[in-house]
Every structure is written in structure tokens, then in C-alpha cells.
Design a protein around this motif. Structure first.
Motif, short mmCIF file in Angstrom:
data_model
loop_
_atom_site.label_atom_id
_atom_site.label_comp_id
_atom_site.label_asym_id
_atom_site.label_seq_id
_atom_site.Cartn_x
_atom_site.Cartn_y
_atom_site.Cartn_z
N ARG A 1 36.93 35.97 31.80
CA ARG A 1 38.07 35.06 31.88
C ARG A 1 39.18 35.47 30.90
NH1 ARG A 1 38.05 29.24 29.20
NH2 ARG A 1 40.26 28.78 29.47
N GLN A 2 40.41 35.14 31.29
CA GLN A 2 41.61 35.29 30.46
C GLN A 2 41.84 36.75 30.07
OE1 GLN A 2 42.81 33.10 26.51
NE2 GLN A 2 42.50 31.54 28.08
N ASN A 3 41.96 37.58 31.08
CA ASN A 3 42.38 38.97 30.91
C ASN A 3 43.49 39.25 31.91
OD1 ASN A 3 40.60 40.67 28.92
ND2 ASN A 3 39.16 39.27 29.92
N GLY A 4 43.72 40.50 32.22
CA GLY A 4 44.73 40.86 33.20
C GLY A 4 44.14 41.65 34.35
N LEU A 5 42.90 41.36 34.70
CA LEU A 5 42.21 42.09 35.75
C LEU A 5 42.86 41.81 37.11
CD1 LEU A 5 38.56 41.36 34.57
CD2 LEU A 5 39.85 43.48 34.25
N SER A 6 42.84 42.82 37.96
CA SER A 6 43.47 42.69 39.27
C SER A 6 42.55 43.25 40.34
CB SER A 6 44.82 43.42 39.28
OG SER A 6 44.64 44.79 38.94
N ASN B 1 42.95 35.40 35.57
CA ASN B 1 43.25 36.81 35.74
C ASN B 1 44.29 36.97 36.85
OD1 ASN B 1 41.48 38.76 34.05
ND2 ASN B 1 40.02 37.18 34.67
N LYS B 2 44.36 38.15 37.43
CA LYS B 2 45.29 38.41 38.53
C LYS B 2 44.53 38.90 39.74
CE LYS B 2 48.91 39.68 35.21
NZ LYS B 2 49.80 40.75 34.72
N ASN C 1 43.85 32.37 39.70
CA ASN C 1 43.96 33.72 40.25
C ASN C 1 44.78 33.63 41.53
OD1 ASN C 1 42.31 35.89 38.75
ND2 ASN C 1 40.91 34.14 38.74
N THR D 1 42.72 45.32 31.90
CA THR D 1 43.49 45.38 33.14
C THR D 1 42.70 46.19 34.17
OG1 THR D 1 44.66 47.34 32.29
CG2 THR D 1 45.72 45.19 31.99
#
Length: 943
Positions: free
Chosen positions: A486-491, A512-513, A536, A467
Motif C-alpha cells: 500500500r501507498q506506493n506508486g505501483l502501476s 497505488n496507480k 487505484n 514504481t
């Protein structure tokens, strides 16, 4: 004959001999050799009659300068065939023509060079068989003719070359077996037979080569067991039998090879345990027993094999948690640098015994069943350069002691169950080049300290729970080639410093975000060829400077909020895939897109694009996937635009405002697997030529203004899964050829003007599952009983037609149905019990005679009164008549008896009218008695 004549004859013969001798001098022989060779680099430039042949390049002469004893033209770029003139140089001791481009066969005249001690013809393009005449070279010590295109068997006559020390026949196409006659070569030190097609067993006679130091027969088709007699070769240093079909166990006799340094048996079918006797091989440096069927525990101990540097046991049947002995690396003198135990069935926690191998540089425990936490003591292995732990079930957090592995270059821990945060100590691994942690459960932020690992080329954190933002200092990684997050919750936004990773080729930030706009520094990523940002929340127009990225090949920005023009992405003529689906891009499709002639995949669906499809699209002849659906495109489908798309497999233009006639040239796109032109304003007939698209899986033409009939040629589409023609003005009948589309699982032709009966042939479409929708047409006749064969069908809609008769009982077999609509037809009769769970609306609006059975409570007449069958009415009337008759008869009988009784009483009263009291009393008693009897009988009758 006189003396003068004899003298003249002798003189003449002498002249002839002199001329012949002059004609066969080494210089002339060599010049003839030169004439048959192609010499592009000029290495034979010095070969000229103007200088003595002993001064020519590659030529070595005898001390008296009269004979050629050596010819070395290796690696000279020569081509052509080997000249027969060479064989006249009978004084040759060394002939080296290796590493050239010579072709043809090895001449049989080679047997004339009986002074040869070294013949090197390897690394050319020589073909044919090994000539048997080679056996005449009795002085030969080195024979290297491998790395050619030689075929046939190894001639057993090589066994006659008793002085031979080196035999190199590897990298050819030789077949047959290894000749047992090779055992006669007592002086042989090196035998190279690798990369051929040799079969059969290794001959026992090989034990006769007592001086053999190197035996390489890898990558053949050798069978049988490893002969125990190999253990009698005391000088053997290298034994390589890899990649054959050898079976059985490893013979313990190999423990007698006291000089053995390299043992390679990988890629065979060996079984059993690893002999503990091999620990006696004190000179052993390299052991590779991988990809066999070995089982048991690891018996080779680095504590005894002090010179062992590599132990490779991957791909065997080693099982359990106690495979590695406790004293595996107990000696401080251990030189073990490489330990590979991958692809076994090892289990338990991380084997702590390995942590004593302090010299270890490469450790591979991947693809096993290890679990539990990684030990903090792993930091003891400070010489590690490669750590491979992927494809296990390790859990817990990566220990902070990982930072002690300062020599680490490759860290592979993907596909485990590692949790927790990535420790900031990872930033101490300044030699790290590759880190692969994908498919774990690592959470928290990506530590800023990771960007201190400035030698990193590959980062792959796909499929974790990271994140927070991408580190702002990511730009410090100047050598970064791949960034896979790819495919995490990064913002947050993409850091502007990313643009300074100028070596970046692959950027994957999808799923992600992330948000914000693309930074202008993106233009510095000049080596970028693949970028995926899909799923995204990026927004805004694309920076015009993106057009400077000339190497882009794959772009996927779908499912974001980008707007404006797509032109900035079209600066690269190397584009092969562009996916901008589900954004808010607007304006026309730029014609410059057609300059990307390598484009195979173009998806611009679900945007706000307007205008016509550029006519230049006809240049995109490599297109395989074209999706422009759900836009506001107008115009007609031009043959010049699309008919050249011979490779097109997916053609999707639905939900636009396209007009014109449905084009017949669609039938020329024979690679089509999916055609969707639905929800446009196309008119005309369905082209018969579509029957040529034999690979078609999905055909959707619904929501247009198509007329005419369904062409019979659609029956040629035997691979078709989906056919959707609903909401058009199609008329006529369903062609019987539909039965050929046996793979259909969805058929929709509703809301048309189709007539006639439903063809029985539809019942042969037994793969129909999703829906059969024939509603809102003018079908007549009865429902075919063959529809009962569609046992996979989940939805059936025959509503709003003119179907008559009863619902076939065969439809009761449709137990997979969860939606049914037979309403608004002329059906009658009993509803099959299987359909009782469907709502009333599924059957309403049928014939006046109605449908009986659940869910319809009663059968309905036009007047609304209850009705019953004629048989029921007759039965009821018969019962009423019979009951009335019985009752009347009983009443008549009772009345007759009562009348008789009254009459008897009356007569008695008249006869005894003047009697005394005694008689009166008796009469009264008799009358009472008679009355009681009569009342009892009446009561009995009434009961």
C-alpha cells in the motif's frame, strides 16, 4: 474376675485389633482415595481388590510388599480433591500428584507423612494457604507446590525443613515478604518464587543458602536494592529477579559469583552504570539488564566473557555515539549470538565495533537515533538470522552486500529514511521469511529477484516510492501469507501469477496507480481473509469466480472504477467489513448479503445502486456502520428492516430517493453516533424519540419535506456536534432546550418556516465554530446580545428574516468570523467597527432607516437624499444666525463713522469758504490728514 474371663477379654481385643488392622491396609486406603477422584482416562483402572496393590498403576511398595513408599499419578487427568485417606500411608516417601486438575486445599494432615522426602503437588488448582503443619516433614528434600491458586504468606516455618534442596512456590498468588527463615535452609539448591505478589526487600539472610544454585523470584513486587550478600553464594548459577521494583545500582559484589551463568534483572528500576567487574564472570552465558534506567557505556566485553552468548540491554538510558567500546568483540573466540540494544538513545552512525562479532545471530538496534548509511561491511555477519534496525534515521541505500547474509530470516528496517533502489542481491536470502521495509523512501521497481526468496511469508513495503509493476513472478512465493504494498506508486495490472500464492491471507495494494481488471486466478486465493485495493484505477466487472473465496472477512475496493454487480463478493458468510464506496456498481443490493450475519461495516455509497433495500437486512444485527448514501435507492424505511440494528453507530442513507414518514423507531437505536437521512423525500414530523439517542454526534435531516416543529427532546442530545435541519418545511420556534447541546459546533436550520425570536439560549452554545445558519426563515425581534458569547464562531448567517433593531455591540467580540450575512432584515443603526471588513452585501436590504458605518458609505433614506440628525441641523442654523448678526453689526458701525466724517467735511467747507490761500492750503492738508486717518481706521476694521 476369673482366668477364663480374662482370657476371653484378651481374645476379644485381639480380634478387634486384627479387624482394625485389616480395615486399614494400604489397599483399602488407596481404594478410598480412588473413590474421591474423577478418572476420565482410566489410569486407576488397575486399582482393584482383585490384584495386589503393589501392582497398581503409580504405586511403588517397600521390599517386603507391605507398605506404599511412593505414589506417582502425575499428568493423569485426575480431578477432585486430595483425599484425607492419603495421610494414613505414613510410609510414603514420594507423593507426586502434579499436573492434574485437583482442587480444594492442602490438608493439614499432611504433617503425618513424616517419611516424605518429595512432595510434588504443582500444576493443579489447589487453593487456600500453605499449612504450617508442613514444617513437620523433617525429611523433606523436594517441595514443589507451585502453579496452583495458593494464597496467603509463605509460612516462615518452612525454614525448619533443614533437609530441603528444592523449594518451588512459583506461579501462585502468594503475598507478603520472603521469609528470612529461608536462610536456614543450608542444603537448598533451587528456590523458585516467581509469578506471585511478594513484596518487600530480598532478605540478607538468603546468603545462608551456601549451596543455592538457582534463585528465581521474577514477576513479583519486590522492592529495595539488590543485596550485596547475594555475592556470597559461590554455587549460584542462575539469578533471575526480573520484573520487580528493585532500585539502586547493580552491586559489584555480584562479580564474586564465579559459577553464574544466567543473570536476569530486566524490568526493574536499576540505575547507574553497568559494573565493569562483571567481566570477571567467566562462566556467564546470558545477561539481560533490559528495561531499567542504566546509563553510561557498555562495559561488558565479549572479548573477556568468552562464554557470553546473549547480551540484552534494551530499554535503558544508554546515550551517545561512543557507547560500544572498540574491543567489544575483538576476540575470535567470541560466542556472542544475541545483542539487543533497542529502545535507548544511541546515536551516530552504525556501530562498526559490532561487525567484529562474527558469531552474531540476532542483532537489535531498533528505536534509537542512529543515522547515516548502512555499512557495506554488514555482509561480514554471515551467521545473522535476525536483523532489527527499525525506528532509526538510517539513510542511503541498502548495500548490495546484504546478499551475503544468507542465513537471514527476519529483516526489519521500517521507519527509517532509506533511499535508493532495493538491491537485486536481496534475492540471495533464501532463508528469508519476513521483510519489513515500510515507511522509508525506497524507490525504483520491486526487484524480480525478491521472488527467489521462496520461504517468504510476510512482505511489507507500505509507504515507500516503489514504481513499476508488481513482479510477474510473484506467484513463486508459495508460502506468502501477507503482501503489503500500500501507498506506493505501483502501476499496471495485478499479475495473474498472484493467484498461485495460495497461502495468502492478507493482500493490501491500496493507494497505488494499479489498473486493469482482477485476474480470474484470484479465485485460487482460498485462504484470503483481507483484501484492500482502494484508491487505484481498477475497472470492469468483478469475476464471478470470486464467490469461491469463502474465507473473506474484510473487503475494501472503494475509489476505483469497478462496475456491474457486487454479487461475486458475497460468497463468504464470514464477511465483517465490505467497502465499495465510489465505484460504478449498479443494479439492486443482493438479498444474499444478509447471510453475512457477522457484518459490522457496510459501505456502498457513491455508486449507481437501484431498487429497494432488501427486507432481509434485518438479519444484520451486528451492523455498526451502514452507508448507502449517494445511490438511487427507493422505498420506505421499514421498521422490520432496521429497528433490530441495536449496535448501529453510523446510519447514512443521504442523497437517495427514499420516501415515507420519518420513522419514530429511530429512537430505539440508542448506540447511534451519526444519522444522515438528508436529501431524500421523507416527510412528517421529526420524531421526539430521537432524544433517546444520547450518543448522537451528528444529525443531518436536511433536504427533505419534514414538517412540524423542532422537538424539545433534541435537547437531550448533549453530545451532539452537528445539527442540520435546513431546507425542510419545519415551523414553530427553536426550543429553548437547545441550550443543553453544549458541544454543538455546527447548527443549520435555514430555509424553513421557523418563527418567533432567536432564543437567548443559543448564546450558551459556546463551542459553535463552523457555522450558525438561521437564514431564510421568519424570525423576528432583535438579535440576542448573547450571540456575542460565540467567540469561536467562523460563519454567521441571519439573512432573510424579519429581525429588527440594532446590531448588538456584543457581536464585536466575534473576532473569529470570516463570513457574515445580516442582509434582508429590518435592522438599523451603526454597524460595529469589527464588521467593517465585510462586503456591503452582508448588510443590504435592511430597514428604510438603514445601517450606518463601514462598509456602508452612507446611511440610506427611502428618497435617496442626504440626511442628518436634528441636533446637527439646529447647530448649523445657530452658527449661521450668529455669523450674520456679527456681520450686520460691523457694517452698521462702519457706515455710521463714514457718515460722521462726511458731515464734518461739509461743515468745514462752509465756515472757511472766503479765506485766503494760506488757509486753503492748511485746510487741504488737514483734510488729507483726516482722510488718511479715516482710511487707516476703515482698513483696520475691514481687516
Amino acid at each position: 474376675m476369673g482366668t477364663i474371663q480374662i482370657t476371653l477379654i484378651i481374645l476379644f481385643m485381639s480380634v478387634i485389633h486384627a479387624v482394625a488392622a485389616a480395615a486399614s491396609t494400604p489397599s483399602l486406603e488407596l481404594l478410598r482415595v480412588k473413590s474421591e477422584l474423577v478418572d476420565p482416562t482410566g489410569v486407576l483402572h488397575s486399582w482393584s481388590p482383585e490384584s495386589h496393590f503393589c501392582r497398581w498403576n503409580g504405586v511403588e511398595c517397600s521390599e517386603d510388599q507391605t507398605q506404599v513408599i511412593a505414589l506417582n499419578l502425575s499428568d493423569s487427568g485426575l480431578s477432585g480433591s486430595i483425599s484425607a485417606e492419603l495421610w494414613n500411608l505414613t510410609s510414603l516417601e514420594t507423593l507426586d500428584l502434579s499436573s492434574n486438575f485437583l482442587n480444594g486445599s492442602i490438608p493439614v494432615e499432611i504433617g503425618k507423612l513424616q517419611s516424605l522426602t518429595a512432595l510434588l503437588l504443582h500444576s493443579n488448582y489447589l487453593s487456600g494457604e500453605i499449612p504450617q503443619e508442613i514444617s513437620r516433614l523433617k525429611k523433606l528434600q523436594v517441595l514443589r507446590i507451585g502453579n496452583n491458586m495458593l494464597t496467603g504468606v509463605i509460612t516462615p516455618r518452612i525454614g525448619e525443613l533443614t533437609e530441603l534442596r528444592v523449594l518451588g512456590l512459583g506461579y501462585c498468588q502468594l503475598n507478603g515478604s520472603i521469609p528470612k527463615e529461608l536462610g536456614n535452609l543450608k542444603q537448598m539448591e533451587s528456590l523458585f518464587l516467581e509469578e506471585n505478589q511478594l513484596q518487600g526487600p530480598i532478605p540478607e539472610e538468603i546468603r545462608g543458602c551456601k549451596n543455592l544454585q538457582t534463585f528465581v523470584a521474577s514477576n513479583n513486587r519486590l522492592e529495595g536494592t539488590i543485596p550485596a550478600s547475594l555475592g556470597s553464594l559461590p554455587s549460584l548459577e542462575i539469578l533471575n529477579l526480573a520484573n520487580n521494583s528493585l532500585s539502586g545500582s547493580i552491586p559489584t559484589d555480584l562479580s564474586h559469583l564465579s559459577s553464574l551463568q544466567h543473570l536476569n534483572l530486566l524490568g526493574n528500576q536499576l540505575n547507574g552504570s553497568i559494573p565493569a567487574e562483571l567481566n570477571q564472570l567467566g562462566q556467564l552465558q546470558w545477561v539481560d539488564l533490559s528495561f531499567n534506567r542504566l546509563s553510561g557505556s557498555i562495559t561488558l566485553l565479549s572479548s573477556q566473557l568468552h562464554n557470553l552468548e546473549a547480551l540484552v540491554l534494551s530499554g535503558n538510558d544508554l546515550k551517545g555515539s561512543n557507547v560500544i567500546p572498540s574491543n567489544f568483540c575483538s576476540s575470535s573466540q567470541s560466542k556472542l549470538q544475541k545483542l539487543f540494544l533497542a529502545q535507548n538513545d544511541l546515536s551516530g552512525t552504525f556501530p562498526l565495533e559490532i561487525l567484529n562479532c562474527l558469531s552474531l545471530q540476532q542483532l537489535d538496534l531498533s528505536e534509537n537515533n542512529y543515522d547515516g548509511d548502512l555499512p557495506s561491511a554488514i555482509g561480514k555477519l554471515q551467521n545473522l538470522t535476525d536483523l532489527f534496525l527499525q525506528n532509526n534515521s538510517f539513510s542511503g541505500q541498502i548495500p548490495s552486500e546484504i546478499g551475503n547474509l544468507t542465513q537471514l530470516e527476519n529483516l526489519y528496517m521500517f521507519d527509517n529514511a532509506i533511499r535508493g533502489n532495493l538491491p537485486p542481491e536481496i534475492g540471495r536470502l533464501h532463508q528469508l521469511t519476513n521483510i519489513y521495509l515500510y515507511d522509508n523512501q525506497i524507490s525504483g521497481e520491486i526487484p524480480r529477484e525478491l521472488t527467489n526468496c521462496t520461504k517468504l511469508t510476510d512482505i511489507d513495503f507500505f509507504g515507500n516510492h516503489f514504481t513499476g509493476p508488481i513482479p510477474e513472478t510473484i506467484g513463486k512465493l508459495k508460502n506468502l501469507v501477507m503482501l503489503q504494498l500500500r501507498q506506493n506508486g505501483l502501476s499496471g495490472p495485478i499479475p495473474p501469477s498472484l493467484g498461485y500464492c495460495r497461502s495468502l491471507e492478507i493482500l493490501a495494494l491500496a493507494d497505488n496507480k494499479l489498473s486493469g481488471t482482477l485476474p480470474p486466478t484470484f479465485r485460487f486465493l482460498s485462504k484470503l481473509f483481507k483484501v484492500t485495493l482502494y484508491n487505484n484505477s481498477f475497472q470492469g466487472p468483478l469475476p464471478s469466480s470470486l464467490s469461491q473465496l469463502k474465507n473473506l472477512q474484510i473487503i475494501n475496493f472503494c475509489h476505483n472504477r469497478f462496475n456491474g454487480s457486487i454479487s461475486p463478493l458475497l460468497g463468504s458468510s464470514s464477511l465483517s467489513a465490505l467497502d465499495l464506496t465510489n465505484n460504478s456498481f449498479s443494479g439492486p443490493i443482493p438479498s444474499m448479503l444478509a447471510s453475512s450475519i457477522n457484518l459490522t461495516r457496510l459501505r456502498l455509497a457513491h455508486n449507481q445502486l437501484t431498487g429497494t433495500i432488501p427486507p432481509e437486512f434485518g438479519q444484520l444485527t451486528n451492523l455498526q456502520f451502514l452507508d448507502l448514501s449517494f445511490n438511487n435507492l427507493t422505498g420506505e424505511l421499514s421498521e422490520a428492516q432496521f429497528s433490530r440494528f441495536k449496535k448501529l453507530q453510523h446510519f447514512l442513507l443521504s442523497n437517495n430517493q427514499l420516501t415515507g414518514i420519518m420513522p419514530s423507531w429511530l429512537g430505539t437505536l440508542e448506540e447511534l453516533g451519526e444519522l444522515d437521512l438528508s436529501s431524500n423525500n421523507l416527510h412528517g414530523d421529526i420524531p421526539k424519540s430521537l432524544g433517546n439517542c444520547s450518543n448522537l454526534l451528528k444529525l443531518s435531516l436536511h433536504g427533505n419535506i419534514l414538517t412540524g416543529s423542532i422537538p424539545e427532546e433534541l435537547g437531550n442530545l448533549t453530545s451532539l456536534n452537528v445539527l442540520n435541519l435546513q431546507r425542510n418545511n419545519i415551523s414553530g420556534t427553536i426550543p429553548k432546550t437547545i441550550e443543553n447541546c453544549r458541544k454543538l459546533f455546527e447548527l443549520r436550520v435555514s430555509e424553513n418556516s421557523l418563527t418567533g425570536s432567536i432564543p437567548d439560549e443559543i448564546g450558551k452554545l459556546t463551542e459553535l465554530q463552523v457555522i450558525l445558519d438561521l437564514s431564510h426563515n421568519s424570525f423576528s425581534g432583535e438579535i440576542p446580545t448573547s450571540l456575542g458569547n460565540l467567540i469561536k464562531l467562523e460563519r454567521l448567517n441571519l439573512s432573510c428574516n424579519h429581525l429588527q433593531g440594532k446590531i448588538p455591540s456584543s457581536l464585536a467580540k466575534l473576532t473569529s468570523l470570516h463570513r457574515l450575512n445580516l442582509s434582508n432584515n429590518d435592522l438599523r443603526g451603526r454597524i460595529p467597527e469589527t464588521f467593517s471588513g465585510f462586503p456591503v452585501s452582508s448588510f443590504q436590504g435592511n430597514s428604510p432607516e438603514g445601517l450606518c458605518g463601514r462598509p456602508m458609505e452612507v446611511c440610506l433614506r427611502s428618497g435617496g437624499k442626504k440626511g442628518m440628525s436634528n441636533a446637527a441641523v439646529v447647530g448649523i442654523i445657530a452658527v449661521i444666525v450668529f455669523s450674520s448678526t456679527v456681520i450686520c453689526l460691523v457694517m452698521v458701525y462702519i457706515m455710521v463713522r463714514m457718515w460722521c466724517h462726511w458731515r464734518e467735511v461739509a461743515i468745514s467747507s462752509t465756515v472757511d469758504g472766503g479765506g485766503g490761500a494760506g488757509r486753503e492750503q492748511r485746510r487741504e492738508m488737514r483734510g488729507r490728514k483726516g482722510g488718511d486717518d479715516q482710511f487707516w481706521k476703515l482698513s483696520q476694521l475691514v481687516q
